[in-house]
Design an enzyme around this catalytic site. Structure first.
Site, PDB file in Angstrom:
ATOM      1  N   ASP A   1       4.148   2.505  -4.424  1.00  0.00           N
ATOM      2  CA  ASP A   1       3.124   2.941  -5.368  1.00  0.00           C
ATOM      3  C   ASP A   1       3.048   1.865  -6.466  1.00  0.00           C
ATOM      4  O   ASP A   1       4.015   1.657  -7.207  1.00  0.00           O
ATOM      5  CB  ASP A   1       3.547   4.289  -5.959  1.00  0.00           C
ATOM      6  CG  ASP A   1       2.557   4.825  -6.973  1.00  0.00           C
ATOM      7  OD1 ASP A   1       1.705   4.048  -7.470  1.00  0.00           O
ATOM      8  OD2 ASP A   1       2.646   6.032  -7.278  1.00  0.00           O
TER       9      ASP A   1
ATOM     10  N   ASP B   1       0.874  -1.188   0.000  1.00  0.00           N
ATOM     11  CA  ASP B   1       0.000   0.000   0.000  1.00  0.00           C
ATOM     12  C   ASP B   1       0.897   1.219   0.000  1.00  0.00           C
ATOM     13  O   ASP B   1       2.016   1.174   0.508  1.00  0.00           O
ATOM     14  CB  ASP B   1      -0.902  -0.013   1.246  1.00  0.00           C
ATOM     15  CG  ASP B   1      -2.175   0.791   1.034  1.00  0.00           C
ATOM     16  OD1 ASP B   1      -3.261   0.188   0.915  1.00  0.00           O
ATOM     17  OD2 ASP B   1      -2.091   2.046   0.967  1.00  0.00           O
TER      18      ASP B   1
ATOM     19  N   LYS C   1     -12.346   0.186 -14.685  1.00  0.00           N
ATOM     20  CA  LYS C   1     -12.751  -1.145 -14.206  1.00  0.00           C
ATOM     21  C   LYS C   1     -13.130  -2.076 -15.367  1.00  0.00           C
ATOM     22  O   LYS C   1     -12.844  -3.274 -15.324  1.00  0.00           O
ATOM     23  CB  LYS C   1     -13.910  -1.016 -13.207  1.00  0.00           C
ATOM     24  CG  LYS C   1     -13.491  -0.395 -11.892  1.00  0.00           C
ATOM     25  CD  LYS C   1     -12.422  -1.229 -11.208  1.00  0.00           C
ATOM     26  CE  LYS C   1     -12.008  -0.691  -9.857  1.00  0.00           C
ATOM     27  NZ  LYS C   1     -10.992  -1.521  -9.200  1.00  0.00           N
TER      28      LYS C   1
ATOM     29  N   TYR D   1     -13.630   6.017 -13.681  1.00  0.00           N
ATOM     30  CA  TYR D   1     -13.545   4.808 -12.839  1.00  0.00           C
ATOM     31  C   TYR D   1     -14.193   3.635 -13.570  1.00  0.00           C
ATOM     32  O   TYR D   1     -13.638   2.538 -13.615  1.00  0.00           O
ATOM     33  CB  TYR D   1     -14.252   5.104 -11.514  1.00  0.00           C
ATOM     34  CG  TYR D   1     -14.301   3.962 -10.522  1.00  0.00           C
ATOM     35  CD1 TYR D   1     -13.196   3.652  -9.735  1.00  0.00           C
ATOM     36  CD2 TYR D   1     -15.473   3.224 -10.332  1.00  0.00           C
ATOM     37  CE1 TYR D   1     -13.248   2.623  -8.806  1.00  0.00           C
ATOM     38  CE2 TYR D   1     -15.534   2.200  -9.401  1.00  0.00           C
ATOM     39  CZ  TYR D   1     -14.417   1.904  -8.637  1.00  0.00           C
ATOM     40  OH  TYR D   1     -14.482   0.887  -7.720  1.00  0.00           O
TER      41      TYR D   1
HETATM   42  N1  LIG Z   1     -16.027  -0.074  -1.773  1.00  0.00           N
HETATM   43  C1  LIG Z   1     -16.796  -0.358  -2.783  1.00  0.00           C
HETATM   44  O1  LIG Z   1     -18.020  -0.124  -2.750  1.00  0.00           O
HETATM   45  C2  LIG Z   1     -16.232  -1.014  -4.015  1.00  0.00           C
HETATM   46  C3  LIG Z   1     -17.126  -1.454  -4.989  1.00  0.00           C
HETATM   47  C4  LIG Z   1     -16.636  -2.039  -6.139  1.00  0.00           C
HETATM   48  C5  LIG Z   1     -15.261  -2.185  -6.304  1.00  0.00           C
HETATM   49  N2  LIG Z   1     -14.415  -1.746  -5.351  1.00  0.00           N
HETATM   50  C6  LIG Z   1     -12.988  -1.927  -5.617  1.00  0.00           C
HETATM   51  O2  LIG Z   1     -12.382  -2.643  -4.567  1.00  0.00           O
HETATM   52  C7  LIG Z   1     -11.014  -2.230  -4.424  1.00  0.00           C
HETATM   53  C8  LIG Z   1     -10.762  -1.846  -2.995  1.00  0.00           C
HETATM   54  O3  LIG Z   1     -11.636  -0.785  -2.668  1.00  0.00           O
HETATM   55  P1  LIG Z   1     -11.862  -0.274  -1.192  1.00  0.00           P
HETATM   56  O4  LIG Z   1     -13.254   0.177  -1.110  1.00  0.00           O
HETATM   57  O5  LIG Z   1     -11.326  -1.264  -0.229  1.00  0.00           O
HETATM   58  O6  LIG Z   1     -10.931   1.034  -1.225  1.00  0.00           O
HETATM   59  P2  LIG Z   1     -10.026   1.708  -0.110  1.00  0.00           P
HETATM   60  O7  LIG Z   1      -9.905   3.136  -0.515  1.00  0.00           O
HETATM   61  O8  LIG Z   1     -10.526   1.381   1.246  1.00  0.00           O
HETATM   62  O9  LIG Z   1      -8.626   0.966  -0.339  1.00  0.00           O
HETATM   63  C9  LIG Z   1      -7.787   1.265  -1.417  1.00  0.00           C
HETATM   64  C10 LIG Z   1      -6.361   1.178  -0.934  1.00  0.00           C
HETATM   65  O10 LIG Z   1      -5.493   1.389  -2.047  1.00  0.00           O
HETATM   66  C11 LIG Z   1      -4.374   2.128  -1.593  1.00  0.00           C
HETATM   67  N3  LIG Z   1      -3.733   2.789  -2.727  1.00  0.00           N
HETATM   68  C12 LIG Z   1      -4.147   3.889  -3.395  1.00  0.00           C
HETATM   69  N4  LIG Z   1      -3.269   4.215  -4.346  1.00  0.00           N
HETATM   70  C13 LIG Z   1      -2.266   3.309  -4.281  1.00  0.00           C
HETATM   71  C14 LIG Z   1      -1.060   3.117  -5.005  1.00  0.00           C
HETATM   72  N5  LIG Z   1      -0.706   3.971  -5.980  1.00  0.00           N
HETATM   73  N6  LIG Z   1      -0.263   2.087  -4.686  1.00  0.00           N
HETATM   74  C15 LIG Z   1      -0.598   1.237  -3.680  1.00  0.00           C
HETATM   75  N7  LIG Z   1      -1.728   1.364  -2.958  1.00  0.00           N
HETATM   76  C16 LIG Z   1      -2.546   2.391  -3.247  1.00  0.00           C
HETATM   77  C17 LIG Z   1      -4.972   3.110  -0.595  1.00  0.00           C
HETATM   78  O11 LIG Z   1      -3.994   3.636   0.281  1.00  0.00           O
HETATM   79  C18 LIG Z   1      -5.997   2.235   0.114  1.00  0.00           C
HETATM   80  O12 LIG Z   1      -5.463   1.621   1.265  1.00  0.00           O
HETATM   81  C19 LIG Z   1     -10.820  -1.109  -5.412  1.00  0.00           C
HETATM   82  O13 LIG Z   1     -10.220  -1.596  -6.578  1.00  0.00           O
HETATM   83  C20 LIG Z   1     -12.219  -0.608  -5.675  1.00  0.00           C
HETATM   84  O14 LIG Z   1     -12.341  -0.006  -6.937  1.00  0.00           O
HETATM   85  C21 LIG Z   1     -14.851  -1.169  -4.205  1.00  0.00           C
END
Ligand SMILES: NC(=O)c1ccc[n+]([C@@H]2O[C@H](COP(=O)([O-])OP(=O)(O)OC[C@H]3O[C@@H](n4cnc5c(N)ncnc54)[C@H](O)[C@@H]3O)[C@@H](O)[C@H]2O)c1
Length: 271
Positions: free
Chosen positions: A75, A49, A171, A167
């Site tokens: 990153d 992360d 996806k 987004y």
């Molecule tokens: N929460 C939802 O409703 C939902 C729905 C559909 C899909 N998703 C997908 O699930 C995945 C996780 O989502 P989430 O809700 O847990 O998000 P979140 O924001 O809680 O977690 C995302 C994490 O990615 C890290 N991150 C950001 N940029 C980064 C980088 N350049 N390098 C490394 N790490 C990095 C952030 O620090 C964070 O900890 C994502 O791909 C999101 O698109 C989420």
């Protein structure tokens, strides 16, 4: 084994002891839930992360849950960083068995006014990051003849999401990237799949769901009548990455409470 024979040990996929799991975005909601699920089975989890504090915290939680947490602040969109991490993991742990790409940097905004830099950044983390992880860690899997890549897609890959069109595009491309890896590497014994969650309560969406009217309104449009927990997505990820899903590759598993199929619920008139 003939087609009629049962699977020798149907429960074996629940045990990830000795497995090495790499998770990008492991400091966030869904990534962390996946990390803790594998930790409970004794896996070594590379907690990748770019947020140092949550990265360290989740690695600690992995240790406490019975796994081995390897904190890795990086990153995921940086080619050299991903290359170095995969090289180190190869040297110290023999490479990854499972790679989960959950990192995202959401850049909400209407397309007509979205800055180019925001569009680029979203794709850098969400799509390019997935490509780099898949390519770098996947090469070792191909050499070994086993491994699974799991890309976290979204229902936004199926339907354009108002106010966050970049987004959706990211996806949709990521789900196709999973299929592309799947096809290229199928003959090597490496599987590549995606899991597309619907609405999930995580740090990314907490601002939304902490508003009672948004929580109620969004819950109402999911046929199951509620928002998912990160654990429910991690369960699906666990399944597709396990031997229980050994004949799945290139598939996208929707975990959306029935949301995507529910269009006709909103159309007036019966039958
Ligand atoms: N929460 C939802 O409703 C939902 C729905 C559909 C899909 N998703 C997908 O699930 C995945 C996780 O989502 P989430 O809700 O847990 O998000 P979140 O924001 O809680 O977690 C995302 C994490 O990615 C890290 N991150 C950001 N940029 C980064 C980088 N350049 N390098 C490394 N790490 C990095 C952030 O620090 C964070 O900890 C994502 O791909 C999101 O698109 C989420």
């Amino acid at each position: 084994m003939t087609a009629q024979e049962p699977i020798a040990n149907p429960g074996s996929h629940r045990d990830a002891r000795g497995r090495v799991v790499v998770i990008s975005g492991a400091g966030g909601g869904i990534g962390r839930a996946c990390a803790l699920m594998y930790a409970a089975e004794g896996a070594t989890v590379l907690v990748l992360d770019n947020a140092p504090e949550t990265c360290a915290q989740v690695a600690k939680e992995v240790d406490e849950a019975g796994g081995r947490g390897l904190p890795c602040v990086a990153d995921v969109s940086q080619e050299e960083a991903v290359r170095q991490i995969s090289g180190r993991l190869r040297g110290e742990h023999g490479g990854a068995d499972i790679v989960i790409h959950a990192a995202i940097q959401r850049m909400p905004g209407h397309l007509d006014s979205l800055p180019t830099g925001s569009f680029d950044r979203l794709l850098e983390v969400g799509l390019r990051g997935g490509f780099l992880l898949g390519r770098e860690f996947g090469r070792d899997m191909v050499a070994r003849g086993s491994g699974v890549l799991v890309f976290i897609g979204s229902t936004a890959a199926y339907s354009p999401y108002p106010y966050t069109g970049a987004y959706s595009a990211c996806k949709a491309a990521l789900v196709m990237l999973a299929k592309s890896f799947a096809l290229e590497w199928a003959s090597s014994g490496v599987r590549s799949v995606s899991v597309s969650p619907g609405m999930v309560r995580t740090p990314m969406t907490e601002e939304l769901y902490s508003q009672p009217e948004v929580l109620a309104g969004r819950s109402a449009v999911a046929p199951l009548g509620r928002i998912a927990s990160p654990d429910e997505i991690a369960q699906a990820v666990h399944f597709v990455a396990s031997d229980a899903a050994s004949y799945m590759t290139g598939s996208d598993l929707l975990v959306d409470g029935g949301f995507v199929m529910s269009k006709f619920m909103h159309v007036p008139g019966r039958g």
